[in-house]
Design an enzyme around this catalytic site. Structure first.
Site, PDB file in Angstrom:
ATOM      1  N   SER A   1     -19.843  56.773   9.229  1.00  0.00           N
ATOM      2  CA  SER A   1     -19.323  57.431   8.028  1.00  0.00           C
ATOM      3  C   SER A   1     -19.847  56.751   6.768  1.00  0.00           C
ATOM      4  CB  SER A   1     -17.797  57.429   8.034  1.00  0.00           C
ATOM      5  OG  SER A   1     -17.314  56.152   8.323  1.00  0.00           O
TER       6      SER A   1
ATOM      7  N   HIS B   1     -22.058  63.689  11.208  1.00  0.00           N
ATOM      8  CA  HIS B   1     -20.821  63.096  10.704  1.00  0.00           C
ATOM      9  C   HIS B   1     -19.666  64.085  10.858  1.00  0.00           C
ATOM     10  CE1 HIS B   1     -18.261  61.420   7.218  1.00  0.00           C
ATOM     11  NE2 HIS B   1     -18.033  60.747   8.310  1.00  0.00           N
TER      12      HIS B   1
ATOM     13  N   GLU C   1     -21.313  66.987   8.708  1.00  0.00           N
ATOM     14  CA  GLU C   1     -22.426  66.676   7.814  1.00  0.00           C
ATOM     15  C   GLU C   1     -23.635  66.282   8.660  1.00  0.00           C
ATOM     16  OE1 GLU C   1     -20.473  65.093   3.641  1.00  0.00           O
ATOM     17  OE2 GLU C   1     -20.541  63.685   5.307  1.00  0.00           O
TER      18      GLU C   1
ATOM     19  N   ASN D   1     -16.956  62.462   1.678  1.00  0.00           N
ATOM     20  CA  ASN D   1     -16.180  61.247   1.390  1.00  0.00           C
ATOM     21  C   ASN D   1     -16.454  60.727  -0.013  1.00  0.00           C
ATOM     22  OD1 ASN D   1     -14.899  61.213   3.808  1.00  0.00           O
ATOM     23  ND2 ASN D   1     -16.263  59.731   4.772  1.00  0.00           N
TER      24      ASN D   1
HETATM   25  P1  NAI Z   1     -12.767  53.306  17.216  1.00  0.00           P
HETATM   26  O1  NAI Z   1     -12.604  51.875  16.924  1.00  0.00           O
HETATM   27  O2  NAI Z   1     -11.572  54.164  17.442  1.00  0.00           O
HETATM   28  O3  NAI Z   1     -13.702  53.479  18.486  1.00  0.00           O
HETATM   29  C1  NAI Z   1     -14.896  52.792  18.673  1.00  0.00           C
HETATM   30  C2  NAI Z   1     -15.126  52.670  20.173  1.00  0.00           C
HETATM   31  O4  NAI Z   1     -16.455  52.221  20.378  1.00  0.00           O
HETATM   32  C3  NAI Z   1     -14.209  51.676  20.845  1.00  0.00           C
HETATM   33  O5  NAI Z   1     -13.537  52.289  21.928  1.00  0.00           O
HETATM   34  C4  NAI Z   1     -15.150  50.581  21.335  1.00  0.00           C
HETATM   35  O6  NAI Z   1     -14.751  50.010  22.549  1.00  0.00           O
HETATM   36  C5  NAI Z   1     -16.451  51.320  21.473  1.00  0.00           C
HETATM   37  N1  NAI Z   1     -17.626  50.469  21.395  1.00  0.00           N
HETATM   38  C6  NAI Z   1     -17.907  49.519  20.479  1.00  0.00           C
HETATM   39  N2  NAI Z   1     -19.096  48.977  20.730  1.00  0.00           N
HETATM   40  C7  NAI Z   1     -19.586  49.580  21.825  1.00  0.00           C
HETATM   41  C8  NAI Z   1     -20.765  49.456  22.585  1.00  0.00           C
HETATM   42  N3  NAI Z   1     -21.714  48.577  22.247  1.00  0.00           N
HETATM   43  N4  NAI Z   1     -20.931  50.242  23.659  1.00  0.00           N
HETATM   44  C9  NAI Z   1     -19.996  51.151  23.999  1.00  0.00           C
HETATM   45  N5  NAI Z   1     -18.851  51.312  23.324  1.00  0.00           N
HETATM   46  C10 NAI Z   1     -18.653  50.534  22.245  1.00  0.00           C
HETATM   47  O7  NAI Z   1     -13.672  53.885  16.028  1.00  0.00           O
HETATM   48  P2  NAI Z   1     -13.726  55.350  15.424  1.00  0.00           P
HETATM   49  O8  NAI Z   1     -12.720  55.491  14.367  1.00  0.00           O
HETATM   50  O9  NAI Z   1     -13.776  56.332  16.523  1.00  0.00           O
HETATM   51  O10 NAI Z   1     -15.147  55.303  14.688  1.00  0.00           O
HETATM   52  C11 NAI Z   1     -16.342  55.395  15.390  1.00  0.00           C
HETATM   53  C12 NAI Z   1     -17.460  55.758  14.430  1.00  0.00           C
HETATM   54  O11 NAI Z   1     -17.131  57.003  13.802  1.00  0.00           O
HETATM   55  C13 NAI Z   1     -17.659  54.771  13.305  1.00  0.00           C
HETATM   56  O12 NAI Z   1     -19.035  54.718  13.010  1.00  0.00           O
HETATM   57  C14 NAI Z   1     -16.883  55.388  12.147  1.00  0.00           C
HETATM   58  O13 NAI Z   1     -17.382  55.020  10.882  1.00  0.00           O
HETATM   59  C15 NAI Z   1     -17.137  56.848  12.374  1.00  0.00           C
HETATM   60  N6  NAI Z   1     -16.150  57.775  11.818  1.00  0.00           N
HETATM   61  C16 NAI Z   1     -14.800  57.511  11.904  1.00  0.00           C
HETATM   62  C17 NAI Z   1     -13.885  58.422  11.385  1.00  0.00           C
HETATM   63  C18 NAI Z   1     -12.412  58.193  11.507  1.00  0.00           C
HETATM   64  O14 NAI Z   1     -11.650  58.886  10.828  1.00  0.00           O
HETATM   65  N7  NAI Z   1     -11.973  57.257  12.342  1.00  0.00           N
HETATM   66  C19 NAI Z   1     -14.333  59.666  10.727  1.00  0.00           C
HETATM   67  C20 NAI Z   1     -15.751  59.861  10.764  1.00  0.00           C
HETATM   68  C21 NAI Z   1     -16.607  58.938  11.269  1.00  0.00           C
END
Ligand code: NAI
Length: 681
Positions: free
Chosen positions: A419, A440, A452, A490
């Site tokens: 993001s 995105h 996006e 955003n």
């Molecule tokens: P989250 O923390 O809920 O999930 C991330 C997951 O990735 C975790 O389950 C973790 O174990 C896993 N992970 C980390 N490193 C890893 C690896 N090397 N191999 C495999 N799995 C791995 O994070 P979330 O909120 O889902 O965010 C994920 C991405 O999406 C980020 O880049 C964030 O900026 C983006 N994003 C988040 C939004 C939100 O509202 N939470 C909205 C839009 C984008």
């Protein structure tokens, strides 16, 4: 069977039983809609059919996607005056009255969409037969375009099934499938595809008495009941939409209350009221929103791209839901995380989503079968598209890319859901940086229509086009943006959220701040939105943007996050949350200036919109408006931020900003883009 086909939009055949089959096959398009010439052609066919005195008439569609989707919206949008609108409405009513007055049985044979004008035609027939599948949708969704039925839809549906059911459909614009339609009394028969023609034929041959509403349904239209029911309906509508911003449902209730016992008066009332609404600002802007949506859809029209396998890495909030959504839409999906126990919660959420959307256990099971837990990442090598949604950390993402790229298929896409990290920081980890694109998604994935499509400097045009086509395949709307901080949505949203935080720090009650925004037309106030998104996530995005745009982050936000008050997910943020709902105190007897609060919130959003336009974050104004409407729910009846600026006046808005700059400081300094906007660029 004698066949006499007519050039144009309809085919007419008469079979051995003397039944006429009139098939709508609008020339030059894949969807049947009513334009003036289609209505005129239909009218002249009907005159000839009436003269022929057949055994019966069956009206059907030759289009694969459905029966009739309604009026041609370009025709509606092109209406220049109330008189012109009234002319179009009277034409449609005359054609459908002709169907209703036929001295022989008439049947609408329905598959797929049967909406608006299509439903109104079907209601004028003696019987309706539909295909038995969830894709067959019946409804009168005109309120979504800021109008109400005008070709007899309300005049016929209300007496047919009673006011409670009919007004529910008309006022909400929701659609139902054939089975629900039959339960309501809208449809006589619901049959599998292969029995459709036979069912229609049987209705003509047997000519049973048409459906008649039961006593309770008839009573709902009684003169003594109407004032009471009208009050209840107005209250229900007011919960969803204000009369000032969305006048159509209120006009519909007025019409029904006045004329429900007099069909001719109801028909005349439909014309008069619809003509007024169609010419109003709300309808114009809602039709604009429709066209913006079509514009986004057309960006993903590349039919040659046929991906099948999706591999998602990161089974957290976003990755888990993205994987589930792709499986729901028919893709084979593998879902990777660091350990199986991290994937399990995502599978449980997916099951819930499938149950809600697919209902039938066999369909739910098929969708679950398409979603494979894959903690070892075996799916990488077969994937047509790999979606990365791991922690928001550039170093961790780069090291993952180095690990997976050698195993990816040639030509497979690598999409990141980041993001805030510019693609330029991630691409150097790849041998083929041109395959990296941002997809995105917004949270919650199952609800938010916009995605996006982030184009980095190395993203190839082909990869970008494929990413947009993929987005359409999962029924989302692609918006191409540049890889600049915060991308589009955003970046524009954040100053508006931060102004809300500043207002809160000044002592304005959060419920009052939210009320200012919802009265403007936002679906949810900024304080509630910040709490819902998560204050930690807001703070993170705000920090990224502050680094680039010299913006200040209000101290109260930092304090809340530091003390673990993260909003909805922790039970406490700006609001206290109970059972998923913010506990809002009624802000009583305050001396706050609501206009100033609204201006402060909205003008920061508008100023950032102008800044994004100047920097070409999106290619054109309409795309910016589309992004904000479908990505944030920005007041659709205002047509989008730029359209709103232009309709109120660029000078007027810029002046307001200058005044706020004097009063409140440099965060209100008008962006240089305002002058470019005045110059028409
Ligand atoms: P989250 O923390 O809920 O999930 C991330 C997951 O990735 C975790 O389950 C973790 O174990 C896993 N992970 C980390 N490193 C890893 C690896 N090397 N191999 C495999 N799995 C791995 O994070 P979330 O909120 O889902 O965010 C994920 C991405 O999406 C980020 O880049 C964030 O900026 C983006 N994003 C988040 C939004 C939100 O509202 N939470 C909205 C839009 C984008």
């Amino acid at each position: 069977m004698n066949e006499s086909s007519t050039p144009g939009h309809f085919h007419v055949e008469t079979d051995a039983d003397g039944i006429v089959w009139l098939t709508f096959d609008k020339a030059g398009t894949s969807t049947n809609t009513f334009s003036v010439d289609a209505l005129e052609q239909l009218d002249s066919h009907l005159q000839q059919i009436a003269d022929q005195k057949p055994r019966g008439l069956v009206i059907r569609s030759a289009k694969a996607n459905g029966f009739i989707a309604g009026a041609d919206i370009s025709t509606l949008a092109g209406i220049a005056s109330e008189q012109e609108a009234a002319g179009l409405l009277k034409l449609g009513q005359a054609v459908f009255n002709r169907i209703e007055d036929m001295p022989f049985p008439t049947v609408a044979l329905i598959h797929g969409f049967c909406l608006g004008g299509g439903m109104e035609l079907a209601l004028a027939c003696s019987y309706r037969v539909t295909r038995d599948d969830p894709g067959t949708r019946l409804g009168l969704p005109e309120v979504r375009l800021g109008v109400h039925p005008g070709w007899g839809g309300s005049a016929r549906m209300v007496p047919l099934i009673g006011a409670i059911k009919a007004m529910d459909l008309i006022l909400s614009g929701r659609t139902v499938d054939g089975r629900s339609g039959r339960r309501m009394g809208l449809v006589e028969l619901v049959v599998p595809e292969r029995h459709l023609a036979a069912a229609a034929r049987k209705l003509v041959m047997d000519a049973p008495p048409p459906y008649r509403a039961g006593l309770l349904d008839r009573l709902s239209n009684h003169a003594l009941v109407r004032p009471l029911l009208a009050r209840v309906l107005r209250k229900q509508v007011a919960k969803r939409a204000s009369k000032l911003h969305y006048p159509a449902p209120y006009a519909m209730i007025d019409l029904w209350q006045k004329h429900a016992n007099d069909k001719q008066a109801m028909l005349r009332g439909e014309v008069e009221s619809f003509a007024k609404l169609a010419h109003g600002v709300t309808a114009r802007n809602l039709m604009r929103v429709y066209f913006l949506q079509e514009q986004l859809k057309s960006l993903g029209k590349d039919k040659s791209y046929q991906p099948k396998f999706v591999h998602v890495i990161g089974a957290g909030t976003m990755g888990g839901d993205i994987a589930a959504w792709c499986a729901l839409r028919g893709f084979q999906v593998s879902l990777q995380d660091q350990a199986p126990e991290r994937i399990a919660p995502a599978l449980a959420r997916a099951h819930k989503l499938f149950r809600r959307k697919l209902k039938k256990p066999v369909k739910v099971r098929e969708a679950m079968d398409r979603l494979l837990p894959d903690h070892k990442g075996m799916g990488v090598k077969r994937a047509d598209i790999v979606i990365e949604a791991i922690f928001e950390d550039a170093e961790v993402k780069r090291s993952l890319y180095k690990d997976i790229e050698p195993r990816m298929k040639a030509g497979a896409l690598l999409a990141t859901n980041t993001s805030s990290i510019p693609l330029e920081e991630l691409a150097p980890a790849l041998t083929h940086p041109e395959r990296l694109v941002g997809l995105h998604f917004f949270n919650p994935v199952a609800k938010m229509m916009l995605v996006e499509i982030v184009n980095g400097t190395s993203t190839s045009a082909e990869v970008s086009a494929k990413a947009m086509a993929f987005t359409r395949k999962i029924d989302r709307l692609p918006l191409p943006v540049t890889s600049t901080p915060g991308f589009l949505v955003n970046r524009i949203l954040m100053p508006y959220l931060m102004e809300a935080v500043v207002l809160e720090a000044e002592g304005v009650p959060p419920a009052l701040i939210d009320k200012a925004a919802t009265s403007f037309g936002m679906p949810m106030g900024p304080v509630e939105l910040a709490d819902t998104v998560g204050l930690d996530i807001c703070l993170h995005v705000a920090e990224v943007l502050a680094d680039h745009f010299d913006a200040e982050i209000p101290e109260n936000l930092r304090q809340l996050v530091a003390s673990g008050k993260l909003g909805k997910k922790s039970g406490q943020g700006f609001y206290q949350w109970k059972k998923g709902k913010a506990l809002k105190q009624k802000p009583g007897g305050s001396n706050w200036n609501m206009d100033e609060i609204t201006n402060r919130l909205v003008l920061r959003l508008l100023n950032e919109s102008v800044s994004c336009l100047r920097e070409h974050v999106v290619a054109e104004k309409d795309l910016l408006d589309a992004g904000m409407i479908f990505g944030t729910g920005f007041a659709p009846f205002r047509g989008g931020p730029v359209h709103y600026i232009e309709s109120i006046g660029i000078d007027v808005q810029q002046k307001k900003l200058e005044e706020l700059q004097k009063l409140r400081g440099k965060r209100f300094t008008p962006d240089p883009g305002w002058n470019e906007l005045k110059g028409g660029t």
